[in-house]
Motif scaffolding. Sequence first.
Motif, short mmCIF file in Angstrom:
data_model
loop_
_atom_site.label_atom_id
_atom_site.label_comp_id
_atom_site.label_asym_id
_atom_site.label_seq_id
_atom_site.Cartn_x
_atom_site.Cartn_y
_atom_site.Cartn_z
N GLU A 1 0.81 -1.21 0.00
CA GLU A 1 0.00 0.00 0.00
C GLU A 1 0.86 1.28 0.00
N PRO A 2 1.90 1.38 0.84
CA PRO A 2 2.75 2.57 0.76
C PRO A 2 3.50 2.68 -0.58
N LEU A 3 3.85 1.54 -1.18
CA LEU A 3 4.54 1.58 -2.47
C LEU A 3 3.64 2.11 -3.58
N LEU A 4 2.33 1.81 -3.46
CA LEU A 4 1.39 2.26 -4.48
C LEU A 4 1.05 3.73 -4.32
N GLY A 5 1.31 4.28 -3.15
CA GLY A 5 1.04 5.70 -2.93
C GLY A 5 -0.45 5.98 -2.89
N ASN A 6 -0.86 7.02 -3.58
CA ASN A 6 -2.26 7.42 -3.57
C ASN A 6 -3.09 6.74 -4.64
N SER A 7 -2.50 5.88 -5.46
CA SER A 7 -3.28 5.25 -6.53
C SER A 7 -4.24 4.23 -5.93
N ASN A 8 -5.48 4.27 -6.42
CA ASN A 8 -6.49 3.34 -5.95
C ASN A 8 -6.34 2.02 -6.69
N CYS A 9 -6.36 0.95 -5.97
CA CYS A 9 -6.24 -0.38 -6.55
C CYS A 9 -7.41 -1.21 -6.01
N LEU A 10 -8.50 -1.22 -6.77
CA LEU A 10 -9.68 -1.96 -6.32
C LEU A 10 -9.42 -3.47 -6.32
N PHE A 11 -8.57 -3.92 -7.24
CA PHE A 11 -8.17 -5.33 -7.26
C PHE A 11 -7.47 -5.69 -5.95
N CYS A 12 -6.57 -4.79 -5.49
CA CYS A 12 -5.86 -5.01 -4.24
C CYS A 12 -6.83 -5.05 -3.06
N SER A 13 -7.84 -4.20 -3.09
CA SER A 13 -8.84 -4.18 -2.03
C SER A 13 -9.64 -5.49 -2.00
N LEU A 14 -9.99 -6.00 -3.17
CA LEU A 14 -10.71 -7.27 -3.24
C LEU A 14 -9.86 -8.41 -2.71
N ILE A 15 -8.59 -8.43 -3.08
CA ILE A 15 -7.69 -9.49 -2.61
C ILE A 15 -7.49 -9.39 -1.10
N ARG A 16 -7.39 -8.16 -0.57
CA ARG A 16 -7.27 -7.99 0.88
C ARG A 16 -8.52 -8.50 1.59
N ALA A 17 -9.69 -8.25 1.04
CA ALA A 17 -10.94 -8.74 1.64
C ALA A 17 -10.96 -10.27 1.63
N LEU A 18 -10.52 -10.88 0.54
CA LEU A 18 -10.48 -12.35 0.47
C LEU A 18 -9.46 -12.91 1.47
N LEU A 19 -8.30 -12.27 1.58
CA LEU A 19 -7.29 -12.75 2.53
C LEU A 19 -7.76 -12.60 3.97
N LEU A 20 -8.46 -11.52 4.27
CA LEU A 20 -9.01 -11.34 5.61
C LEU A 20 -10.04 -12.44 5.92
N SER A 21 -10.89 -12.74 4.95
CA SER A 21 -11.89 -13.80 5.14
C SER A 21 -11.22 -15.15 5.32
N LEU A 22 -10.18 -15.43 4.53
CA LEU A 22 -9.46 -16.69 4.69
C LEU A 22 -8.78 -16.78 6.05
N SER A 23 -8.20 -15.69 6.50
CA SER A 23 -7.57 -15.68 7.82
C SER A 23 -8.58 -16.02 8.91
N LEU A 24 -9.76 -15.44 8.80
CA LEU A 24 -10.81 -15.71 9.80
C LEU A 24 -11.26 -17.16 9.74
N ILE A 25 -11.37 -17.74 8.55
CA ILE A 25 -11.77 -19.14 8.42
C ILE A 25 -10.72 -20.05 9.05
N TYR A 26 -9.45 -19.80 8.75
CA TYR A 26 -8.39 -20.63 9.35
C TYR A 26 -8.36 -20.47 10.87
N LEU A 27 -8.58 -19.27 11.36
CA LEU A 27 -8.60 -19.05 12.80
C LEU A 27 -9.78 -19.77 13.45
N LEU A 28 -10.96 -19.67 12.83
CA LEU A 28 -12.12 -20.39 13.37
C LEU A 28 -11.89 -21.90 13.36
N ALA A 29 -11.31 -22.42 12.29
CA ALA A 29 -11.04 -23.86 12.22
C ALA A 29 -10.01 -24.26 13.27
#
Length: 178
Positions: free
Chosen positions: A32-60
């Motif tokens: 995120e700091p390397l990208l600066g102010n540029s918006n990366c919606l793809f990056c946001s989607l991947i972050r949301a998926l990674l957060l969801s996966l982290s929660l699933i692994y933690l719950l399991a």
Amino acid sequence: MPSTGSPAYRPLNILGFICSGVGLVYAVSILEPLLGNSNCLFCSLIRALLLSLSLIYLLALIHNPASAGQRSYALLGLLLIATGLFTLGYQGWSQTNAPALTDAELLTCQMSLEQLNLQGTLTDKLGTWFTLATRCPVPRPGSAALSINLQTLILFTLLLLLNLRLIMIKPRRQGYFV
């Protein structure tokens, strides 16, 4: 210590939690700091998926159910991973084969998630988010050797192999001589 007959899922859940968590921390604190102010919606989607996966692994990891429950968690994770890989593939395809973006679409690509959240209903927002995440160009960080797409592919392939292992692990047989 004698075998209980149940497979050891915890190490795999810990590994999945660590991999998805490290990927999420890397995306937020380094990319995120390397990208600066540029918006990366793809990056946001991947972050949301990674957060969801982290929660699933933690719950399991915390719940630690038997084989059927672990496979349910792994299938849910597999669904999220497939979503990420599909998005990655479609994003790569749309960057090479889709028609060029119009000026209005390019302006929409510059919008942040907060600005997108102010528009329409939830289903409209999710549809717009997915469309823009796959259509908008992904910025390339200047100092990273690998593109964001390639880094995402490596991480999601690793998580895919881990989830397939969670699904295919078989209980150890409790035999007298085994």
